[in-house]
Design an enzyme around this catalytic site. Structure first.
Site, PDB file in Angstrom:
ATOM      1  N   GLU A   1       0.800  -1.241  -0.004  1.00  0.00           N
ATOM      2  CA  GLU A   1      -0.179  -0.015  -0.171  1.00  0.00           C
ATOM      3  C   GLU A   1       0.871   1.180   0.045  1.00  0.00           C
ATOM      4  O   GLU A   1       0.153   2.447   0.288  1.00  0.00           O
ATOM      5  CB  GLU A   1      -1.005  -0.150   1.248  1.00  0.00           C
ATOM      6  CG  GLU A   1      -2.213  -1.158   1.064  1.00  0.00           C
ATOM      7  CD  GLU A   1      -2.898  -1.267   2.051  1.00  0.00           C
ATOM      8  OE1 GLU A   1      -2.824  -0.244   3.082  1.00  0.00           O
ATOM      9  OE2 GLU A   1      -3.878  -1.953   2.215  1.00  0.00           O
TER      10      GLU A   1
ATOM     11  N   LYS B   1     -15.443   0.586   4.170  1.00  0.00           N
ATOM     12  CA  LYS B   1     -14.920   0.239   2.927  1.00  0.00           C
ATOM     13  C   LYS B   1     -16.391  -0.358   1.913  1.00  0.00           C
ATOM     14  O   LYS B   1     -16.721  -1.206   2.299  1.00  0.00           O
ATOM     15  CB  LYS B   1     -13.961  -0.882   3.118  1.00  0.00           C
ATOM     16  CG  LYS B   1     -12.696  -0.624   3.953  1.00  0.00           C
ATOM     17  CD  LYS B   1     -11.933  -1.711   4.219  1.00  0.00           C
ATOM     18  CE  LYS B   1     -10.380  -1.539   4.745  1.00  0.00           C
ATOM     19  NZ  LYS B   1      -9.916  -2.631   5.504  1.00  0.00           N
TER      20      LYS B   1
END
Length: 339
Positions: A165, A262
């Site tokens: 990430e 999310k």
């Protein structure tokens, strides 16, 4: 406010690559509005199930047949497509593509949880805590800090390759090395950690601002006790998985102070918004987050501003699919007048 209506004439889908080289899907409505979703089939047990990209393409074909020729709002479309037991990745690709037809209201700029170091499943295994972040009030400050840390690592001859990430993950580093480095290079910053899946192996570091997923998703009393201590902003992700029922339970048990949202855990924009609103209505902070294996699509940024997120997690400032999110934030910022 209600979303605006649009007649859908066609929905198509195809496979594309996500950031770690696996396939995911992109849906296009009326040959104009396209959205892709993060890759990854595995899901927590309270998340909506995902299907393979090939299955998702077949399901989006069915969605196209169901929806074409009719007028839809975001809410009516999402309600329809989530009533057929389709995979959450298939429904979200369509829902997010439709979301791009909507005008968002960006009245509040979120704080950034900027990823600096990553370990666990996302990087070097000697770092057992999955994420070390700092809280940033502005994009400019975040950019400066990330650059300063990068230059420090180069200067000290420490490798500065990044994990999945975009956070640094030096091979010889442990959790303590990471914390020492952050305190040295960026003193007086609020530090956050994501303990994801390292429960029991790692203690929560001293003097931090926030801790995400400190316990597993059934240890409710541990969550409540830690939140009750008032030492940290306790953030729930795997515990609540953007699922309104789980969020309501967390509210009832006072199990956390913030909720990660999310959209691909719940499968439509509308349901993800409901989850964010439920958190806000109960004075919980909302943290809108990217996923581990992203595409260069940026609708998650518009979504974050639309739900008035308190914080956003878009990774480190290194890797194109993360940088795309930060660039979208820059675009959506109110313009600064010169002089």
């Amino acid at each position: 406010e209600a979303s605006k209506q649009m007649i859908i004439t066609s929905i198509t889908a195809k496979k594309i690559l996500a950031s770690l080289g696996n396939e995911t899907i992109k849906a296009t409505i009326n040959n104009t509005f396209s959205a892709s979703v993060p890759a990854g089939i595995s899901a927590g047990k309270y998340e909506i199930k995902k299907v393979t990209p090939d299955e998702a393409i077949g399901q989006i074909g069915q969605i196209s047949q169901i929806c074409s020729g009719k007028d839809w709002t975001q809410e009516s479309l999402d309600q329809e497509i989530s009533s057929h037991n389709f995979g959450g990745n298939a429904t979200l690709a369509v829902s997010a593509a439709f979301f791009k037809t909507q005008k968002i209201s960006a009245s509040k700029f979120p704080k950034l949880m900027l990823l600096l170091f990553e370990g666990g499943e996302h990087g070097n295994k000697n770092i057992t805590i999955q994420e070390f972040l700092v809280v940033e009030d502005t994009l400019e400050q975040a950019m400066r800090d990330f650059k300063t840390l990068n230059e420090y690592l180069i200067d000290k001859n420490i490798e500065h390759t990044v994990g999945a990430e975009g956070g640094f993950s030096p091979l010889k580093f442990t959790n303590d090395d990471v914390l020492k480095t952050i305190h040295e290079v960026l003193p007086n910053r609020q530090i956050g950690v994501d303990m994801a899946q390292c429960f029991g192996e790692s203690r929560i570091p001293e003097n931090i601002f926030s801790v995400e997923d400190p316990f597993d998703d059934e240890s409710w009393s541990n969550w409540t006790n830690l939140t009750n201590l008032g030492k940290y902003l306790v953030i729930a992700d795997d515990l609540t998985t953007t699922n309104p029922e789980r969020i309501q339970k967390a509210i009832d048990l006072k199990a956390c102070g913030a909720i990660v949202i999310k959209p691909n855990q719940i499968g439509t924009i509308t349901k993800a918004k409901e989850a964010a609103n439920l958190a806000h209505d109960n004075n919980l902070k909302v943290v809108v987050s990217h996923r581990g294996e992203e595409t260069d699509d940026v609708w998650i940024v518009d979504f974050a501003l639309d739900v008035q997120a308190d914080f956003v997690k878009f990774g480190g400032m290194n890797r194109g699919e993360r940088i795309a999110k930060y660039n979208r934030l820059l675009e959506l910022l109110p313009p600064v007048s010169p002089g």
